[in-house]
Design an enzyme around this catalytic site. Structure first.
Site, PDB file in Angstrom:
ATOM      1  N   ASP A 157       5.437   3.234   9.335  1.00  0.00           N
ATOM      2  CA  ASP A 157       6.001   1.896   9.506  1.00  0.00           C
ATOM      3  C   ASP A 157       6.924   1.846  10.725  1.00  0.00           C
ATOM      4  O   ASP A 157       7.362   0.781  11.143  1.00  0.00           O
ATOM      5  CB  ASP A 157       6.797   1.473   8.262  1.00  0.00           C
ATOM      6  CG  ASP A 157       5.899   1.241   7.063  1.00  0.00           C
ATOM      7  OD1 ASP A 157       4.764   0.766   7.255  1.00  0.00           O
ATOM      8  OD2 ASP A 157       6.327   1.546   5.933  1.00  0.00           O
ATOM      9  N   ILE A 190       0.864  -1.192   0.000  1.00  0.00           N
ATOM     10  CA  ILE A 190       0.000   0.000   0.000  1.00  0.00           C
ATOM     11  C   ILE A 190       0.897   1.237   0.000  1.00  0.00           C
ATOM     12  O   ILE A 190       2.073   1.143   0.345  1.00  0.00           O
ATOM     13  CB  ILE A 190      -0.944   0.078   1.237  1.00  0.00           C
ATOM     14  CG1 ILE A 190      -0.133   0.090   2.543  1.00  0.00           C
ATOM     15  CG2 ILE A 190      -1.957  -1.048   1.227  1.00  0.00           C
ATOM     16  CD1 ILE A 190      -0.946   0.466   3.775  1.00  0.00           C
ATOM     17  N   VAL A 244       6.216   2.961  -0.210  1.00  0.00           N
ATOM     18  CA  VAL A 244       5.437   1.731  -0.291  1.00  0.00           C
ATOM     19  C   VAL A 244       5.621   0.863   0.954  1.00  0.00           C
ATOM     20  O   VAL A 244       6.726   0.517   1.320  1.00  0.00           O
ATOM     21  CB  VAL A 244       5.840   0.912  -1.538  1.00  0.00           C
ATOM     22  CG1 VAL A 244       4.890  -0.264  -1.710  1.00  0.00           C
ATOM     23  CG2 VAL A 244       5.842   1.787  -2.779  1.00  0.00           C
ATOM     24  N   SER A 245       4.500   0.509   1.583  1.00  0.00           N
ATOM     25  CA  SER A 245       4.517  -0.262   2.825  1.00  0.00           C
ATOM     26  C   SER A 245       3.876  -1.630   2.632  1.00  0.00           C
ATOM     27  O   SER A 245       2.931  -1.769   1.858  1.00  0.00           O
ATOM     28  CB  SER A 245       3.735   0.510   3.890  1.00  0.00           C
ATOM     29  OG  SER A 245       3.489  -0.305   5.015  1.00  0.00           O
ATOM     30  N   PRO A 246       4.348  -2.638   3.362  1.00  0.00           N
ATOM     31  CA  PRO A 246       3.713  -3.954   3.328  1.00  0.00           C
ATOM     32  C   PRO A 246       2.630  -4.088   4.413  1.00  0.00           C
ATOM     33  O   PRO A 246       1.977  -5.124   4.501  1.00  0.00           O
ATOM     34  CB  PRO A 246       4.878  -4.892   3.675  1.00  0.00           C
ATOM     35  CG  PRO A 246       5.682  -4.089   4.660  1.00  0.00           C
ATOM     36  CD  PRO A 246       5.550  -2.638   4.223  1.00  0.00           C
TER      37      PRO A 246
END
Ligand SMILES: *[C@@H]1O[C@H](CO)[C@@H](O)[C@H](O)[C@H]1NC(C)=O
Ligand SMILES: *[C@@H]1O[C@H](CO)[C@@H](O)[C@H](O)[C@H]1NC(C)=O
Ligand SMILES: *[C@@H]1O[C@H](CO)[C@@H](O)[C@H](O)[C@H]1NC(C)=O
Ligand SMILES: *[C@@H]1O[C@H](CO)[C@@H](O)[C@H](O)[C@H]1NC(C)=O
Ligand SMILES: *[C@@H]1O[C@H](CO)[C@@H](O)[C@H](O)[C@H]1NC(C)=O
Ligand SMILES: *[C@@H]1O[C@H](CO)[C@@H](O)[C@H](O)[C@H]1NC(C)=O
Length: 701
Positions: free
Chosen positions: A388, A176, A275-277
């Site tokens: 994050d 995301i 962009v992050s997981p």
């Protein structure tokens, strides 16, 4: 005349298509080597959190190397399970390679790219700002990474074989955007060209040996931060993408322990800047409410706004992301319809001093404006961190902090000049890192810029974290220039993230205006991306046209023995009066079943006495029918954890706990747990020891 040319061309094509190794095949070598850094007491690189120090090991770090050769030209790509890489590290590898291979592998034809795991030891970047939280330079980390990368390339060199290389891609939903407010600053018409605000395409090179069609390797590129494991984790880990590699390699290296076997499969980084997981997104962990969209704060405080998911804890989240990446990669590998790469191998490289660059850009109203790079500087939002991992970087000047290294360097901090302030506008400058040269450089000013070409595939090595849109603009720019310069119109362009030099983030000009974390960490100012676009376009044109570019100014590589380091060495280990190293403090239960976690504790030496490269701190062994013990899991397995604790500082005592989660599929039988380590005697020598638990049975029912 024309007829003769036609006939000659025909004969040339006929002749050369018969030669082995021409046109459709390359010589390809693949290699993997362990590069696990110190697992205890060294601060991890990534979250900039001083207290996030190693306390053991979950997943070993590996370097994975791929060499491609078309008979006249050779390139090498290495992906390493590390947060990023720097010039000094790559230079150390290049120097080591030179002793064996002369000028075969150089800065010019070699891309070294970090996977961006935030769960691995730091202190290897040399630049002061990037080594602060590690208390300066850590030789153990630097040497482990250098050795692993070198060994991986050596293995690849020794395994070169005629192969077919295919390119393919697929969509994976495992990321995301963590700064959508910044992304939304980009022009609407540009955003409308894309379905998502992150790149969801996984691009893959598949390598198949020509003689027997055996799959020998794969490189997957996917844009995602390796931060499923959050900043409370203290076990060294290669995180989501590292685990995806382990799953893929286990799939094709059947009957090998992790880290062994001929198939090499990498999951390399790309334009992952924003962009992050953590797919559940950010939420205020104190109230459960949504964070402020633009500032990512909860009631004005950033420390409560944290993203997580999709699993119930960080281990499960890492596993879910890894499994999605692995599954898509496997699906693509088993598909026969991929497009084969063909055409010559080429490479181009240039050192660029970014603060000295000036490029002309065209404004919307048609006016040409000259924009310039700035000396490095970090904005205020840099200290805030991200959703994050909110920042704890203690940058309050003038006050004493709990980081003695920062207390030393604080005294070197200089205020930004008017020129800096104007150049970086609208960034409010927290650290004018480019103004400080004591005790040595704080951030790089000379970066490596590079493109590798494998026929109709172009790999663009970029010196930092490009955001989604920065990466898209770069891919388009390079592709257009390749085609306009007479290159193959089917060329696929991939961004190799965090390559060769690390210079934090590269946000677009529009994203920069909002000064969230990524913009605040775009160190060369608002026009950083525009400068890079101009440089890489020049490189792409020269590459296709076979022209040379100026090599550019070579960066400094300070003498490692002169670097600041406040990391305390291991003085000695003590097992206590009545104990020996390896003695078992806690035995396993007599019998366990699937889903139980076995825990065994040992009297231990300090894990930093020997990093156990290509070895293991633990083994889960199963008794075979022949009466021999077989290793079924090592410290590199996801289901094992190696946890180190200091029992008594005065007595220099250490204890390790080995955990093994019995997973579905475990065979019934007799098992035992072993621990391998080294202790340092009071007189200074380092000696190996081992410990073995009682036998226990696993019943699978
Ligand atoms: C190493 O490479 C250089 C330049 O490429 C060449 O001049 C030299 O002869 C090589 N040395 C050896 C020992 O092969
Ligand atoms: C990290 O994840 C764990 C779950 O594995 C959670 O309990 C903890 O609160 C998280 N910490 C942070 C700082 O996000
Ligand atoms: C193989 O890939 C092609 C092209 O991407 C796709 O159309 C096809 O459905 C895939 N086949 C399988 C079995 O996944
Ligand atoms: C074009 O736009 C720039 C920036 O907005 C402005 O400074 C410049 O005066 C404009 N030029 C013309 C000819 O309108
Ligand atoms: C082990 O746990 C998994 C996941 O929670 C579950 O699906 C499985 O049924 C369990 N197996 C046994 C034997 O209890
Ligand atoms: C464990 O099993 C091995 C092999 O059967 C046997 O030799 C050994 O005595 C057992 N050890 C214990 C402590 O029961």
């Amino acid at each position: 005349m024309t007829t003769w040319i036609g006939v000659i061309s025909f004969l040339v094509i006929l002749c050369c298509s018969w030669l082995p190794g021409s046109l459709a095949t390359y010589n390809v070598g693949v290699g993997r080597a362990d590069c696990t850094g110190p697992t205890a007491e060294i601060t991890f690189m990534g979250y900039a959190k001083l207290t996030q120090k190693g306390c053991g090991l979950h997943l070993r770090q590996f370097a994975r190397a791929f060499i491609f050769d078309d008979g006249t030209s050779r390139v090498v790509f290495v992906s390493i399970d590390a947060c990023m890489v720097g010039y000094s590290l790559k230079n150390a590898v290049v120097k080591k390679l030179k002793t064996l291979y002369n000028d075969t592998y150089t800065h010019e034809n070699f891309i070294l790219s970090g996977t961006h795991t935030h769960g691995a030891p730091g202190g290897f970047l040399v630049d002061v700002l990037y080594d602060i939280t590690e208390l300066g330079f850590c030789a153990d980390t630097f040497n482990a990474y250098t050795t692993g990368i070198f060994n991986a390339i050596k293995k690849a060199h020794e395994s070169l074989v005629e192969s077919h290389v295919y390119i393919t891609s697929g969509e994976v939903h495992a990321n995301i955007n963590r700064s959508p407010a910044s992304y939304d600053q980009n022009p609407e018409e540009e955003r409308n060209k894309y379905k998502y605000n992150t790149d969801k395409t996984l691009r893959q090179l598949k390598i198949v040996r020509a003689s027997d069609n055996e799959l020998i390797g794969a490189i997957n590129w996917y844009a995602v931060h390796a931060v499923s494991m959050n900043n409370s984790n203290c076990l060294v880990t290669s995180d989501n993408v590292g685990y995806a590699s382990i799953l893929l390699e286990s799939e094709y290296n059947t009957n090998s322990v992790i880290g062994q076997g001929d198939f090499v499969g990498a999951f390399a980084s790309s334009n992952l800047g924003d962009v992050s997981p953590n797919l559940n997104g950010p939420v205020c962990v104190n109230t459960g409410e949504a964070c402020d969209y633009v500032t990512s704060t909860c009631g004005g405080e950033n420390k409560y706004c944290i993203a997580s998911g999709p699993g119930k804890d960080m281990f499960e989240s890492a596993e879910i992301i890894a499994t999605r990446l692995f599954s898509k990669s496997k699906e693509l590998l088993s598909n026969e319809t991929a497009q084969e790469l063909s055409g010559p191998i080429k490479f181009i490289h240039q050192w660029v001093e970014v603060p000295k660059q000036a490029v002309d850009i065209q404004l919307e109203n048609g006016t040409i404006q000259t924009v310039k790079g700035c000396l490095p500087a970090m904005g205020y939002s840099f200290a805030a961190g991200t959703t994050d991992g909110p920042g704890e970087f203690d940058f309050k000047q003038g006050s004493s902090t709990d980081n003695p290294f920062w207390n030393i360097v604080r005294d070197f901090v200089f205020p930004p000049t008017t020129e800096d302030i104007n150049c970086h506008y609208p960034k409010p400058i927290l650290i004018a890192s480019g103004r400080i040269k004591v005790p040595y450089n704080w951030q790089p000013e000379i970066v490596s810029t590079q493109i590798l070409l494998l026929g109709n595939f172009a790999l663009v090595g970029v010196p930092g974290e490009f955001t989604t849109m920065s990466g898209r603009r770069m891919r388009d720019a390079v592709k257009n220039v390749i085609v306009d310069s007479g290159g193959d119109s089917s060329t696929e362009v991939v961004i190799a993230g965090l390559s060769n030099t690390y210079t934090s983030y590269i946000a677009t000009y529009e994203e920069y205006q909002l000064q969230r974390y990524e913009g605040a960490s775009t160190i060369f100012g608002p026009h950083t991306l525009q400068i890079y676009l101009s440089i890489y376009k020049t490189l792409a044109e020269a590459l296709i046209k076979g022209q040379k570019v100026d090599a550019g100014p070579v960066p400094d590589d300070p003498d490692k023995s002169k670097l600041l380091s406040l990391i305390t060495p291991v003085i000695f280990d003590s097992s206590g009066w009545f104990w020996n190293f390896g003695d078992v403090l806690q035995q396993p239960p007599k019998s366990v079943k699937v889903n139980d976690t076995v825990s065994v504790k040992f009297i231990a030496g300090h894990p930093r006495n020997d990093l156990m490269l290509e070895k293991t701190f633990l083994a889960v062994e199963k008794l075979g029918d022949d009466g021999k013990w077989n290793v079924v899991a090592t410290d590199a397995n996801f289901e094992t954890r190696f946890i180190w604790t200091r029992t008594s500082f005065i007595k220099a005592g250490s204890e390790v706990e080995v955990q093994w989660q019995v997973r579905n599929g475990a065979e019934s039988g007799t098992y035992r747990i072993k621990h391998y380590g080294h202790y340092k005697s009071l007189l200074g020598g380092i000696y190996p020891y081992q410990g073995t638990s009682h036998n226990f049975t696993v019943t699978s029912s």
